[in-house]
Design an enzyme around this catalytic site. Structure first.
Site: not given
Length: 228
Positions: A59, A133, A169, A207-209
């Site tokens: 990952e 990123d 995204d 995930t929260r991100y």
């Protein structure tokens, strides 16, 4: 020589390396646990780090490590090597390893490109690059982890039939990444209908991100299979 070449000279790792000072516990984990989980120096076979595992995964850029830790919990027979340059993320991953007594996780703090270049051929069953990123400004696109050179390295270290998942995204990164994976010629895009890349895969860990929806588009999940 650009970042789209296989081995660019004077490679830089952009972005912050560390945020606020670590807690005493997390600093202890960095000092004491991380060295035991780091890959060996020089050329190495990731499978050697997980002698009892059925598969070896990588990952890249695991962030807060929620996805990595949950996948490791679900799959104790799969060895997962995570690489992340941000110290806080590495510390969170170490806390998860300790909290859940995970024996199938190895971690590296640093540049994924340097790590992958040291791996032996056809050593990985799966690679995950989730919400990296995006470097949204066009003049910074050359900093993106997905480049022609790095895609070629990923094709080298994946077994024939191995899988790679890329998620983002950010609209410009969707097109950028898909173009480079398909141009390489060693990755079959597995989507047969729009839902295959618009909907999160069944084995994905949100995930929260990801839930913050910081990008400019709905998330996409591109699943590829290494040909050969």
């Amino acid at each position: 020589m650009t970042d789209d070449s296989p081995h660019p000279k004077n490679r830089r790792l952009y972005g912050r390396a560390q945020g606020k000072p670590l807690s005493a516990r997390r600093q202890r984990l960095i000092d004491d646990l991380l060295p035991a989980l780091e890959p060996p120096g020089g050329a190495f076979d990731p499978r050697g780090m997980f002698p009892d595992a059925g598969e070896a995964w990588l990952e890249i850029g695991f962030g807060g490590a929620e996805h990595l830790i949950e996948q490791a919990r679900r799959r104790p027979d799969t060895g997962i090597l995570g690489v992340e340059p941000f110290l806080d993320g590495v510390a969170k991953a170490l806390a998860g390893v300790e909290d859940h007594d995970l024996k199938n996780v190895r971690l590296h703090r640093g540049d994924a490109r340097d790590l992958v270049e040291r791996m032996t051929d056809a050593a990985l069953d799966r690679v995950l690059i989730l919400f990296p990123d995006p470097w949204p400004k066009k003049r910074h696109w050359k900093r993106r982890i997905v480049s022609e050179g790095f895609v070629a390295e990923l094709a080298r270290v994946l077994k024939p039939g191995g899988r790679l998942r890329f998620a983002t995204d950010v609209a410009s990164y969707q097109d950028w990444a898909l173009e480079r994976f398909l141009k390489d010629g060693r990755f079959d895009w597995l989507a047969e209908r729009a839902a295959d890349w618009r909907d999160a895969p069944a084995d994905h860990v949100t995930t929260r991100y990801e839930e913050k929806r910081l990008g400019d588009a709905a998330p996409v999940f591109f699943d590829f299979r290494r040909t050969g």
